[in-house]
Design a protein around this motif. Structure first.
Motif, PDB file in Angstrom:
ATOM      1  N   GLN A 118      -2.334-120.441 -46.900  1.00  0.00           N
ATOM      2  CA  GLN A 118      -2.456-119.066 -47.389  1.00  0.00           C
ATOM      3  C   GLN A 118      -3.519-118.309 -46.588  1.00  0.00           C
ATOM      4  O   GLN A 118      -3.293-117.180 -46.153  1.00  0.00           O
ATOM      5  N   GLU A 119      -4.658-118.957 -46.412  1.00  0.00           N
ATOM      6  CA  GLU A 119      -5.765-118.342 -45.681  1.00  0.00           C
ATOM      7  C   GLU A 119      -5.393-118.077 -44.223  1.00  0.00           C
ATOM      8  O   GLU A 119      -5.641-117.004 -43.690  1.00  0.00           O
ATOM      9  N   ARG A 120      -4.789-119.071 -43.601  1.00  0.00           N
ATOM     10  CA  ARG A 120      -4.406-118.940 -42.190  1.00  0.00           C
ATOM     11  C   ARG A 120      -3.399-117.805 -41.987  1.00  0.00           C
ATOM     12  O   ARG A 120      -3.529-116.992 -41.067  1.00  0.00           O
ATOM     13  N   LEU A 121      -2.396-117.733 -42.856  1.00  0.00           N
ATOM     14  CA  LEU A 121      -1.409-116.650 -42.749  1.00  0.00           C
ATOM     15  C   LEU A 121      -2.052-115.298 -43.031  1.00  0.00           C
ATOM     16  O   LEU A 121      -1.757-114.306 -42.348  1.00  0.00           O
ATOM     17  N   GLY A 122      -2.924-115.258 -44.035  1.00  0.00           N
ATOM     18  CA  GLY A 122      -3.614-114.006 -44.353  1.00  0.00           C
ATOM     19  C   GLY A 122      -4.467-113.517 -43.194  1.00  0.00           C
ATOM     20  O   GLY A 122      -4.493-112.319 -42.888  1.00  0.00           O
ATOM     21  N   GLN A 123      -5.139-114.434 -42.520  1.00  0.00           N
ATOM     22  CA  GLN A 123      -5.959-114.049 -41.363  1.00  0.00           C
ATOM     23  C   GLN A 123      -5.091-113.588 -40.206  1.00  0.00           C
ATOM     24  O   GLN A 123      -5.429-112.632 -39.512  1.00  0.00           O
ATOM     25  N   ARG A 124      -3.979-114.278 -40.005  1.00  0.00           N
ATOM     26  CA  ARG A 124      -3.084-113.903 -38.902  1.00  0.00           C
ATOM     27  C   ARG A 124      -2.522-112.499 -39.090  1.00  0.00           C
ATOM     28  O   ARG A 124      -2.418-111.726 -38.141  1.00  0.00           O
ATOM     29  N   LEU A 125      -2.164-112.167 -40.313  1.00  0.00           N
ATOM     30  CA  LEU A 125      -1.598-110.848 -40.595  1.00  0.00           C
ATOM     31  C   LEU A 125      -2.665-109.772 -40.731  1.00  0.00           C
ATOM     32  O   LEU A 125      -2.423-108.617 -40.403  1.00  0.00           O
ATOM     33  N   GLY A 126      -3.800-110.135 -41.264  1.00  0.00           N
ATOM     34  CA  GLY A 126      -4.809-109.137 -41.618  1.00  0.00           C
ATOM     35  C   GLY A 126      -4.496-108.583 -43.001  1.00  0.00           C
ATOM     36  O   GLY A 126      -3.345-108.630 -43.453  1.00  0.00           O
ATOM     37  N   ALA A 127      -5.513-108.081 -43.661  1.00  0.00           N
ATOM     38  CA  ALA A 127      -5.364-107.641 -45.053  1.00  0.00           C
ATOM     39  C   ALA A 127      -4.324-106.533 -45.215  1.00  0.00           C
ATOM     40  O   ALA A 127      -3.513-106.570 -46.139  1.00  0.00           O
ATOM     41  N   GLN A 128      -4.332-105.558 -44.324  1.00  0.00           N
ATOM     42  CA  GLN A 128      -3.410-104.422 -44.458  1.00  0.00           C
ATOM     43  C   GLN A 128      -1.950-104.867 -44.326  1.00  0.00           C
ATOM     44  O   GLN A 128      -1.112-104.506 -45.156  1.00  0.00           O
ATOM     45  N   LYS A 129      -1.649-105.648 -43.300  1.00  0.00           N
ATOM     46  CA  LYS A 129      -0.263-106.119 -43.121  1.00  0.00           C
ATOM     47  C   LYS A 129       0.146-107.069 -44.247  1.00  0.00           C
ATOM     48  O   LYS A 129       1.289-107.043 -44.702  1.00  0.00           O
ATOM     49  N   ARG A 130      -0.781-107.918 -44.684  1.00  0.00           N
ATOM     50  CA  ARG A 130      -0.470-108.841 -45.766  1.00  0.00           C
ATOM     51  C   ARG A 130      -0.104-108.078 -47.026  1.00  0.00           C
ATOM     52  O   ARG A 130       0.896-108.373 -47.681  1.00  0.00           O
ATOM     53  N   ASN A 131      -0.903-107.069 -47.362  1.00  0.00           N
ATOM     54  CA  ASN A 131      -0.625-106.263 -48.553  1.00  0.00           C
ATOM     55  C   ASN A 131       0.696-105.516 -48.419  1.00  0.00           C
ATOM     56  O   ASN A 131       1.464-105.425 -49.377  1.00  0.00           O
ATOM     57  N   ALA A 132       0.966-104.982 -47.228  1.00  0.00           N
ATOM     58  CA  ALA A 132       2.231-104.277 -46.996  1.00  0.00           C
ATOM     59  C   ALA A 132       3.411-105.243 -47.110  1.00  0.00           C
ATOM     60  O   ALA A 132       4.441-104.905 -47.702  1.00  0.00           O
ATOM     61  N   LEU A 133       3.252-106.448 -46.557  1.00  0.00           N
ATOM     62  CA  LEU A 133       4.315-107.447 -46.644  1.00  0.00           C
ATOM     63  C   LEU A 133       4.580-107.826 -48.101  1.00  0.00           C
ATOM     64  O   LEU A 133       5.736-107.916 -48.526  1.00  0.00           O
ATOM     65  N   MET A 134       3.528-108.050 -48.862  1.00  0.00           N
ATOM     66  CA  MET A 134       3.703-108.401 -50.276  1.00  0.00           C
ATOM     67  C   MET A 134       4.440-107.283 -51.021  1.00  0.00           C
ATOM     68  O   MET A 134       5.327-107.563 -51.837  1.00  0.00           O
ATOM     69  N   ALA A 135       4.105-106.047 -50.732  1.00  0.00           N
ATOM     70  CA  ALA A 135       4.782-104.919 -51.383  1.00  0.00           C
ATOM     71  C   ALA A 135       6.259-104.874 -50.986  1.00  0.00           C
ATOM     72  O   ALA A 135       7.135-104.660 -51.834  1.00  0.00           O
ATOM     73  N   LEU A 136       6.547-105.081 -49.708  1.00  0.00           N
ATOM     74  CA  LEU A 136       7.942-105.093 -49.257  1.00  0.00           C
ATOM     75  C   LEU A 136       8.723-106.248 -49.883  1.00  0.00           C
ATOM     76  O   LEU A 136       9.867-106.079 -50.307  1.00  0.00           O
ATOM     77  N   LEU A 137       8.107-107.404 -49.955  1.00  0.00           N
ATOM     78  CA  LEU A 137       8.781-108.551 -50.559  1.00  0.00           C
ATOM     79  C   LEU A 137       9.032-108.331 -52.045  1.00  0.00           C
ATOM     80  O   LEU A 137      10.098-108.696 -52.556  1.00  0.00           O
ATOM     81  N   ASP A 138       8.081-107.723 -52.727  1.00  0.00           N
ATOM     82  CA  ASP A 138       8.290-107.381 -54.152  1.00  0.00           C
ATOM     83  C   ASP A 138       9.512-106.458 -54.283  1.00  0.00           C
ATOM     84  O   ASP A 138      10.342-106.638 -55.183  1.00  0.00           O
ATOM     85  N   GLU A 139       9.599-105.501 -53.387  1.00  0.00           N
ATOM     86  CA  GLU A 139      10.722-104.556 -53.437  1.00  0.00           C
ATOM     87  C   GLU A 139      12.043-105.275 -53.164  1.00  0.00           C
ATOM     88  O   GLU A 139      13.042-105.040 -53.856  1.00  0.00           O
ATOM     89  N   LEU A 140      12.055-106.171 -52.186  1.00  0.00           N
ATOM     90  CA  LEU A 140      13.282-106.904 -51.870  1.00  0.00           C
ATOM     91  C   LEU A 140      13.682-107.853 -52.996  1.00  0.00           C
ATOM     92  O   LEU A 140      14.879-108.044 -53.247  1.00  0.00           O
ATOM     93  N   GLU A 141      12.712-108.455 -53.669  1.00  0.00           N
ATOM     94  CA  GLU A 141      13.021-109.347 -54.798  1.00  0.00           C
ATOM     95  C   GLU A 141      13.754-108.617 -55.910  1.00  0.00           C
ATOM     96  O   GLU A 141      14.564-109.193 -56.616  1.00  0.00           O
ATOM     97  N   SER A 142      13.460-107.340 -56.053  1.00  0.00           N
ATOM     98  CA  SER A 142      14.063-106.573 -57.158  1.00  0.00           C
ATOM     99  C   SER A 142      15.470-106.087 -56.835  1.00  0.00           C
ATOM    100  O   SER A 142      16.114-105.488 -57.691  1.00  0.00           O
TER     101      SER A 142
END
Length: 137
Positions: free
Chosen positions: A111-135
Motif C-alpha cells: 500500500q505504501e509503495r503504491l501510494g508513494q509511486r502515485l503520489g497523494a494527488q493521483k492516489r486520491n484521484a484514482l480512488m475516486a475514479l475506482l469508486d465511480e466505476l464500482e457503482s
C-alpha cells in the motif's frame, strides 16, 4: 504490450500488475490478494452469512464459495450452521486471525509503495475514479 484504446483492457492489465505486487508480498504467509481481501472483509463483518459476505465483497456466491472452501481447507475460517447454504455463517478461526496479523505488514508495505509511486494527488484521484466505476454495476 500492444497499445490499446480499450478501457476494459487497460483496467485488466493494471489490475493484473497490481495484483501481482500484492500476491508476491503475501506469498510468504501463504495467501494471495483475493484471499487476504476475503479474510479482511470477514474480520470486519465478524460472522456474516455467505450471502452477506458475497454482497459486501461484490462477488457472486459461486466465486465466493470456491474461495471459502480453499481457506476453510487451510483452517483459516469456519462455516457454521444455517438453515441452508445461503444462511451458513462464516467466521475466522484463531489460525485465520494469526495469518491476517502476519500478512498485514506485507500488505501495508505494498500500500505504501503504491501510494508513494502515485503520489497523494493521483492516489486520491484514482480512488475516486475506482469508486465511480464500482457503482456502474
Amino acid at each position: 504490450m500492444l497499445p490499446t484504446p480499450c478501457l476494459c483492457t487497460k483496467l485488466r492489465r493494471a489490475t493484473r500488475s497490481v495484483n501481482r505486487l500484492y500476491d508476491d508480498a503475501l506469498a510468504g504467509v501463504g495467501l494471495n490478494a483475493a484471499q487476504y481481501a476475503l479474510l479482511r472483509n470477514l474480520e470486519r463483518l465478524r460472522q456474516p452469512s455467505i450471502t452477506e459476505l458475497a454482497e459486501a465483497m461484490g462477488l457472486d456466491r459461486s466465486t465466493l464459495g470456491r474461495n471459502l472452501r480453499v481457506l476453510e481447507g487451510k483452517g483459516l475460517l469456519a462455516l457454521q450452521g444455517g438453515e441452508d447454504q445461503r444462511n451458513r455463517l462464516v467466521s475466522l478461526t484463531a489460525a485465520g486471525r494469526a495469518c491476517l496479523d502476519a500478512a498485514r505488514p506485507a500488505w501495508e508495505q505494498v500500500q505504501e509503495r503504491l501510494g508513494q509511486r502515485l503520489g497523494a494527488q493521483k492516489r486520491n484521484a484514482l480512488m475516486a475514479l475506482l469508486d465511480e466505476l464500482e457503482s456502474l454495476g
